[in-house]
Write an enzyme that holds these catalytic residues in place. Structure first.
Site, PDB file in Angstrom:
ATOM      1  N   ASN A  62      46.507  36.307  53.992  1.00 40.96           N
ATOM      2  CA  ASN A  62      45.091  35.812  54.575  1.00 40.96           C
ATOM      3  C   ASN A  62      44.770  34.500  54.453  1.00 40.96           C
ATOM      4  O   ASN A  62      44.107  33.950  55.183  1.00 40.96           O
ATOM      5  CB  ASN A  62      44.125  37.023  53.962  1.00 40.96           C
ATOM      6  CG  ASN A  62      44.160  38.251  54.673  1.00 40.96           C
ATOM      7  OD1 ASN A  62      44.204  38.236  55.967  1.00 40.96           O
ATOM      8  ND2 ASN A  62      44.395  39.109  53.944  1.00 40.96           N
ATOM      9  N   ARG A 115      37.323  40.085  28.293  1.00 41.29           N
ATOM     10  CA  ARG A 115      36.807  40.094  29.496  1.00 41.29           C
ATOM     11  C   ARG A 115      35.854  38.901  29.711  1.00 41.29           C
ATOM     12  O   ARG A 115      35.733  38.344  30.715  1.00 41.29           O
ATOM     13  CB  ARG A 115      36.728  41.382  30.070  1.00 41.29           C
ATOM     14  CG  ARG A 115      36.604  41.633  31.643  1.00 41.29           C
ATOM     15  CD  ARG A 115      38.202  41.487  32.030  1.00 41.29           C
ATOM     16  NE  ARG A 115      38.033  41.629  33.716  1.00 41.29           N
ATOM     17  CZ  ARG A 115      39.298  41.393  34.358  1.00 41.29           C
ATOM     18  NH1 ARG A 115      40.387  41.832  33.710  1.00 41.29           N
ATOM     19  NH2 ARG A 115      39.214  41.546  35.699  1.00 41.29           N
ATOM     20  N   VAL A 137      38.026  42.462  39.414  1.00 40.08           N
ATOM     21  CA  VAL A 137      36.535  42.879  39.428  1.00 40.08           C
ATOM     22  C   VAL A 137      35.715  41.688  39.198  1.00 40.08           C
ATOM     23  O   VAL A 137      35.578  41.017  38.295  1.00 40.08           O
ATOM     24  CB  VAL A 137      36.123  43.851  38.561  1.00 40.08           C
ATOM     25  CG1 VAL A 137      34.691  44.367  38.936  1.00 40.08           C
ATOM     26  CG2 VAL A 137      36.952  45.261  39.117  1.00 40.08           C
ATOM     27  N   ASN A 168      34.722  39.424  51.480  1.00 43.09           N
ATOM     28  CA  ASN A 168      35.880  40.043  51.260  1.00 43.09           C
ATOM     29  C   ASN A 168      36.580  40.781  52.488  1.00 43.09           C
ATOM     30  O   ASN A 168      35.891  41.108  53.472  1.00 43.09           O
ATOM     31  CB  ASN A 168      35.802  41.053  50.149  1.00 43.09           C
ATOM     32  CG  ASN A 168      37.016  41.819  49.731  1.00 43.09           C
ATOM     33  OD1 ASN A 168      37.774  41.246  49.502  1.00 43.09           O
ATOM     34  ND2 ASN A 168      36.843  43.388  49.891  1.00 43.09           N
ATOM     35  N   HIS A 207      38.762  43.791  53.605  1.00 44.50           N
ATOM     36  CA  HIS A 207      39.301  45.167  53.120  1.00 44.50           C
ATOM     37  C   HIS A 207      40.241  45.726  54.166  1.00 44.50           C
ATOM     38  O   HIS A 207      39.953  45.757  55.135  1.00 44.50           O
ATOM     39  CB  HIS A 207      38.338  46.115  52.528  1.00 44.50           C
ATOM     40  CG  HIS A 207      38.800  47.509  51.964  1.00 44.50           C
ATOM     41  ND1 HIS A 207      39.327  47.245  50.759  1.00 44.50           N
ATOM     42  CD2 HIS A 207      38.777  48.540  52.465  1.00 44.50           C
ATOM     43  CE1 HIS A 207      39.518  48.576  50.540  1.00 44.50           C
ATOM     44  NE2 HIS A 207      39.292  49.460  51.476  1.00 44.50           N
ATOM     45  N   GLY A 229      28.227  46.449  44.010  1.00 49.16           N
ATOM     46  CA  GLY A 229      29.144  47.537  44.138  1.00 49.16           C
ATOM     47  C   GLY A 229      30.632  47.356  44.512  1.00 49.16           C
ATOM     48  O   GLY A 229      30.899  46.338  44.743  1.00 49.16           O
TER      49      GLY A 229
END
Length: 209
Positions: A14, A66, A93, A108, A110, A149
């Site tokens: 991409n 993290r 994430v 994004n 998907h 989310g």
């Protein structure tokens, strides 16, 4: 000039579609400032290098926890002063602080028609395995804005792809990339770069000029 940073974990097909789009004029008014990967072996970093784009790896394995990774990642990202952040197969994430800092400035791609086959656990080949297991006839890809989310932000573009009777997860993945992802991601970037997108009431609107 829209300054973008591309985040990617793997091969970077991409990313290549965007590089080609800028070169060919399908994406205008846009500059890729940097490519960031969490994977030191990501071929996407080689693609960046080959086209004179700065590429950097920031891996969670380099940090004690993290929180430390999230802070370093966000600091590095922000150092490029991006107008738009493009997640192109980025299997990390995002820190919540990053989503808050860049509202409606992260997109994004998907590999399904959201809201189908998305959310926690649906990434890479797992998406296409889910499609084939369910027996659906049409899948595709979605470009959406990123919110707090998982795959829940405003949908910008979608493109359908027919499922063939003899498909495997691998063949379906390849066709979704070729027929959908590599087309709508450059298109989305070009729309944003030319001021043709707005987010209103939680929905992405393509403006007619």
């Amino acid at each position: 000039m829209l300054k973008i940073v591309v985040c990617v974990s793997g091969g970077g097909t991409n990313l290549q579609a965007m590089i080609d789009g800028i070169r060919d004029g399908a994406i205008t008014n846009t500059e890729i400032r940097a490519v960031i990967s969490n994977n030191p072996g990501a071929y996407a970093l080689e693609r960046a290098k080959a086209h004179g784009i700065e590429g950097i790896c920031i891996s969670p394995k380099q940090f004690p926890d993290r929180a430390a990774f999230n802070q370093a990642f966000l600091e590095q990202l922000s150092s490029y002063s991006p107008d738009l952040i493009v997640l192109a197969g980025f299997l990390v994430v995002l820190p919540e602080a990053m989503v808050r800092q860049y509202p409606n400035r992260i997109i994004n791609v998907h590999p399904s028609l959201i809201p189908s086959f998305c959310g926690t656990g649906y990434y890479g080949l797992k998406v296409h395995e889910g499609v084939l297991d369910r027996g659906v006839k049409v899948t595709g890809a979605t470009v959406h804005f990123v919110d707090e989310g998982t795959d829940t932000g405003p949908i910008l573009l979608q493109h359908p792809v027919m499922v063939e009777p003899d498909d495997t997860p691998g063949s379906l993945q390849q066709r979704v990339m070729e027929q959908a992802e590599w087309k709508i991601l450059p298109q989305a970037v070009d729309l944003i770069a030319n001021g043709k997108v707005a987010v209103r009431d939680g929905k992405a609107i393509i403006l007619e000029h």
